[in-house]
Structures are given as structure tokens and as C-alpha cells.
Design a protein around this motif. Structure first.
Motif, PDB file in Angstrom:
ATOM      1  N   VAL A   1       2.443 -12.531   1.337  1.00 55.94           N
ATOM      2  CA  VAL A   1       2.846 -13.379   2.455  1.00 55.94           C
ATOM      3  C   VAL A   1       4.064 -12.777   3.157  1.00 55.94           C
ATOM      4  O   VAL A   1       4.133 -12.742   4.383  1.00 55.94           O
ATOM      5  CB  VAL A   1       3.125 -14.824   1.977  1.00 55.94           C
ATOM      6  N   SER A   2       4.994 -12.259   2.400  1.00 55.60           N
ATOM      7  CA  SER A   2       6.184 -11.630   2.975  1.00 55.60           C
ATOM      8  C   SER A   2       5.818 -10.397   3.799  1.00 55.60           C
ATOM      9  O   SER A   2       6.339 -10.202   4.909  1.00 55.60           O
ATOM     10  CB  SER A   2       7.163 -11.257   1.865  1.00 55.60           C
TER      11      SER A   2
ATOM     12  N   SER B   1       4.250 -11.692   6.981  1.00 58.64           N
ATOM     13  CA  SER B   1       5.233 -12.384   7.823  1.00 58.64           C
ATOM     14  C   SER B   1       6.205 -11.429   8.491  1.00 58.64           C
ATOM     15  O   SER B   1       6.677 -11.689   9.596  1.00 58.64           O
ATOM     16  CB  SER B   1       6.021 -13.396   6.989  1.00 58.64           C
ATOM     17  N   SER B   2       6.508 -10.327   7.838  1.00 57.71           N
ATOM     18  CA  SER B   2       7.492  -9.396   8.385  1.00 57.71           C
ATOM     19  C   SER B   2       6.863  -8.273   9.222  1.00 57.71           C
ATOM     20  O   SER B   2       7.579  -7.466   9.802  1.00 57.71           O
ATOM     21  CB  SER B   2       8.331  -8.793   7.263  1.00 57.71           C
TER      22      SER B   2
ATOM     23  N   GLU C   1       0.796 -14.641  14.124  1.00 60.34           N
ATOM     24  CA  GLU C   1       0.785 -15.944  13.454  1.00 60.34           C
ATOM     25  C   GLU C   1       0.117 -15.792  12.098  1.00 60.34           C
ATOM     26  O   GLU C   1      -0.873 -15.075  11.966  1.00 60.34           O
ATOM     27  CB  GLU C   1       0.016 -16.971  14.296  1.00 60.34           C
ATOM     28  N   LEU C   2       0.654 -16.474  11.110  1.00 53.53           N
ATOM     29  CA  LEU C   2       0.082 -16.456   9.764  1.00 53.53           C
ATOM     30  C   LEU C   2      -0.166 -17.883   9.312  1.00 53.53           C
ATOM     31  O   LEU C   2       0.734 -18.722   9.371  1.00 53.53           O
ATOM     32  CB  LEU C   2       1.033 -15.758   8.784  1.00 53.53           C
ATOM     33  N   LYS C   3      -1.392 -18.137   8.886  1.00 54.47           N
ATOM     34  CA  LYS C   3      -1.738 -19.445   8.325  1.00 54.47           C
ATOM     35  C   LYS C   3      -2.162 -19.239   6.881  1.00 54.47           C
ATOM     36  O   LYS C   3      -3.126 -18.512   6.615  1.00 54.47           O
ATOM     37  CB  LYS C   3      -2.890 -20.088   9.097  1.00 54.47           C
TER      38      LYS C   3
ATOM     39  N   ALA D   1      -4.443 -14.243   9.509  1.00 54.99           N
ATOM     40  CA  ALA D   1      -3.372 -13.728  10.358  1.00 54.99           C
ATOM     41  C   ALA D   1      -3.928 -13.372  11.730  1.00 54.99           C
ATOM     42  O   ALA D   1      -4.888 -12.616  11.830  1.00 54.99           O
ATOM     43  CB  ALA D   1      -2.742 -12.490   9.715  1.00 54.99           C
TER      44      ALA D   1
END
Length: 124
Positions: free
Chosen positions: A12-13, A16-17, A23-25, A42
């Protein structure tokens, strides 16, 4: 299993980075030692979508990274154990609408993000 197994939070990191992720769900996240499960979607730059499915435990890892644009599959990296004829079994990649998968090394989220970045830079 090659590289050290990534935990769900590290995946997830990484997503996200990443500068290509808009966008991430997280659709499902289970962390019940010793098993971890992640299902996520994503939205990427230029209209691409990456669906992530990863399950890890002490003696197994199952993954699928499905890249598509609109309704067309671009690539899917996975290790479903059904292509025993491949030298890299169970690791393989599906490209576009090819019937047979191709050999592939085991991949992790960083590998997939690196490949997608190359794809984006080659399609200005």
C-alpha cells in the motif's frame, strides 16, 4: 521465494507514494498473522487501471497484478499454478489478448510499477 515477502502495508505504501498512482482504493485488507491478504484498485495516469491481489503466508505467496486501459487488458502478471509447461512455472505474464501466457520471473509491486512507468514514458 526470492525477495523478502512484502507486507500488505509495504505494498500500500509503494502504491500510495508512486507518482503514477492518482487514486488508490483498498477493497480488502486482512492481516491475521501469519496470513495477509490485499485486494486493491489503483487508478493510474493516462487512464490506466491496476488491480492488485496479493495473499502471503509462511509458505505461500499468490499474486495477480492486472493492468488495463478502458476495457482492454494490457498485461497481467500472476502465479496461478496452471501453466506447468512454462520454464518459470508458476510465474507468468499475460499480454493483451494473447491466448498463451509468456514466461516471467516472480514479480513484486515495485517491478510492476517500474514496468508501467516505462509504458507511460513510451506513450507520450
Amino acid at each position: 521465494m526470492g525477495k523478502v515477502l512484502m507486507t500488505i502495508s509495504k505494498i500500500v505504501s509503494a502504491l500510495s507514494s508512486s507518482e503514477i498512482v492518482l487514486e488508490l482504493k483498498v477493497l480488502k485488507a486482512i492481516v491475521e498473522p501469519p496470513v495477509q491478504v490485499l485486494k486493491a484498485r489503483a487508478t493510474l495516469k493516462d487512464g490506466y487501471l491496476l488491480e492488485i491481489s496479493e495473499s502471503v503466508g509462511p509458505d505461500f505467496r499468490r499474486y495477480s497484478y492486472h493492468l488495463q486501459k478502458e476495457d482492454a487488458m494490457i498485461k497481467r502478471w500472476d502465479n496461478s499454478p496452471h501453466w506447468k509447461n512454462l520454464k518459470t512455472f508458476p510465474y507468468h505474464i499475460h499480454k493483451g489478448n494473447e491466448a498463451e501466457p509468456r514466461e516471467s520471473p516472480e514479480v513484486f509491486i515495485e517491478d510492476v510499477l517500474r514496468e508501467v512507468k516505462k509504458l507511460l514514458s513510451s506513450n507520450p
